[in-house]
Design an enzyme around this catalytic site. Structure first.
Site, short mmCIF file in Angstrom:
data_model
loop_
_atom_site.label_atom_id
_atom_site.label_comp_id
_atom_site.label_asym_id
_atom_site.label_seq_id
_atom_site.Cartn_x
_atom_site.Cartn_y
_atom_site.Cartn_z
N MET A 26 1.00 -1.29 0.07
CA MET A 26 0.08 -0.09 0.21
C MET A 26 0.83 1.33 0.00
SD MET A 26 -2.98 -1.14 2.87
CE MET A 26 -3.90 0.15 2.24
N HIS A 27 0.31 2.22 -0.45
CA HIS A 27 0.62 3.69 -0.06
C HIS A 27 1.76 4.17 -1.06
CE1 HIS A 27 -1.11 3.26 3.83
NE2 HIS A 27 -0.14 2.21 4.33
N ASP A 57 -2.40 -5.09 0.52
CA ASP A 57 -2.21 -6.59 1.00
C ASP A 57 -2.61 -7.03 2.30
OD1 ASP A 57 -0.86 -4.51 2.82
OD2 ASP A 57 1.10 -4.91 2.21
#
Length: 486
Positions: free
Chosen positions: A79-80, A236
């Site tokens: 992520m991110h 995830d």
């Protein structure tokens, strides 16, 4: 047949799953991280693409007939990360990853610019999130920012390459700080605060919805009978939750990957930003989840293996199942920390060393330090009203019985090791692919996992760890100013 692809930080994993939800085959292709400056963490998105091709090619070599029958593909991802594309769809620079802490100053600026940020996004502005990265980029790389037309998260970039469509789903979008998590829609206010608008964002879908079709040339490469549907997929940890059937309120798991996560499913949007708890959309509709996150879980053990020159497996074998805490203490803040500190400047430390301290005791201290940081996450979730009575364990660290025994004793709850703990993200992505193709409800697809072992903490060991938790926290308070990166 359904294919799940998991784009992690350290590897891309592929899992081929049949109609009975049996994993017929899986492959893993390793990745590396570049750290061009202290606190920076980057990857070239093209390496994800090539690793994906290699992973699916590997599946095809072993299971060509089954791969040709794939109807749907699901994507899970770290992520991110900020993947920055120009007007032609080409990558402008390496992706800035989730464990990059360069945008600490920009986080404060973002909170000041949007006073209700935490209520809208459900989270504190942290340097790992995507939005502060764009403020840093605008300030430090203005030419790149001026050329920017679209921002994608890692798996959305791979989807774009696979299908030609720019689409993101709710769980991953929750980690950008651009999503109104309660409304499950982009926030125009948050986008404007970083100099962007909806034009720079992909279209949003739910994780179990159809989100594009595989390009003809890729379907031909893998000799697929028809072009598979791509599912929205999941971040995830949400994908891991789908793989575990953790889609009902009260379900929980521990993920021991590069980072460590304590995950709890909730029936509504329940923000608790004051303790750096993450409140995100789940990958299935009308469901949310909370997470406590420690940034360096398996990464701490990997760091220690690199320092000692001994493999992780050998280090774990030396420790064995503990009967008492290590006399040494370890702070696992190698790259800052999230829950509950939200401090990217924190750094790690050993303490309590003596002439009798050997490698085995230091390895045990590393494992315990991660467990103590997960206990901080447990307490933060409890303060929000979410209490966890037991949890499954997934991720690469789930292979280690000693480590799970330590975490169970520190948390004081039973932990369940799973028969297929390491394929959780890819397996969950394959389940989402099936839902996107068949329209089945999540409950019809997400059967409970096979538990290989339940590790219940011995009461005497739980009691022995209780004062060590307090000492760990005292050490953190005592050395924070000394070890903090300036």
């Amino acid at each position: 047949m359904f294919l799940g692809l998991d784009f992690g930080t350290s590897a891309v994993k592929a899992a081929l799953v049949d109609g009975a939800q049996t994993v017929l085959g899986s492959t893993t292709v390793p990745l590396s991280v570049q750290r061009p400056a202290p606190g920076h963490s980057e990857q070239d998105p093209l390496t994800w693409w090539q690793a994906m091709l290699d992973a699916v090619d590997g599946i095809g070599r072993e299971h060509g007939a089954a791969l040709s029958a794939v109807q749907g593909i699901g994507l899970s991802g770290q992520m991110h990360g900020a993947v920055l594309l120009d007007q032609t769809g080409h990558v402008l620079r390496p992706a800035i990853l989730w464990n990059d802490v360069r945008s600490i100053v920009e986080c404060a600026e973002l909170e000041e610019a949007v006073p209700d940020l935490r209520q809208v996004t459900g989270n504190i502005a942290m340097p790992g999130f995507t939005a502060p990265k764009l403020l840093w980029l605008r300030k430090h790389e203005p030419a790149v920012f001026a050329a920017l037309r679209t921002v994608l998260l890692p798996k959305a970039y791979v989807r774009y390459r696979m299908s030609g469509e720019m689409i993101e789903e709710m769980s991953d979008a929750s980690g950008t700080l651009w999503l109104d998590v309660g409304r499950r829609d982009w926030s125009d206010v948050m986008l404007a605060a970083t100099g962007l608008s909806r034009r720079a964002m992909p279209r949003l879908v739910e994780g179990n919805a159809a989100a594009g079709t595989l390009r003809p040339e890729l379907a031909a490469r893998w000799r697929m009978a028809r072009r598979p549907v791509l599912a929205g997929g999941a971040g995830d940890n949400a994908a891991g939750a789908v793989g575990l059937s953790a889609i009902h309120p009260g379900d929980a798991f521990v993920s021991l990957g590069t980072s460590g996560v304590l995950f709890a499913t909730t029936d509504r949007f329940r923000p608790w930003p004051q303790a750096a708890v993450h409140a995100f959309c789940h990958a299935v509709p009308e469901t949310w989840h909370q997470m406590g996150v420690t940034l360096s879980a398996a990464a701490s053990l990997a760091w220690w293996a690199g320092i000692t020159g001994v493999s992780e497996a050998e280090l774990l074998a030396e420790v064995g199942v503990p009967v008492a805490p290590s006399p040494a203490l370890f702070l696992p803040y190698l790259g800052g920390e999230r829950t509950p500190h939200n401090d990217g400047t924190l750094r790690g430390a050993f303490a309590g060393l003596s002439h009798d301290t050997d490698r085995r005791l230091l390895t045990q201290a590393v494992l315990e330090g991660v467990a103590f940081s997960l206990h901080d996450c447990l307490d933060a979730l409890a303060a929000s009203g979410t209490r966890i009575e037991s949890a499954d364990v997934i991720g690469g660290g789930s292979r280690s019985a000693p480590w799970i025994a330590i975490i169970a004793a520190v948390l004081g709850i039973p932990l369940h090791r799973l028969a297929a703990g390491e394929t959780g993200g890819a397996f969950g992505a394959a389940r989402l692919a099936r839902m996107a193709v068949t329209g089945e409800a999540p409950d019809a697809v997400c059967s409970a996992p096979v538990r290989a072992e339940t590790i219940s903490p011995p009461p005497d060991l739980v009691a022995a760890y209780a004062p060590r938790i307090a000492q760990y926290r005292a050490l953190n308070r005592g050395v924070a100013e000394v070890v903090r990166e300036r």
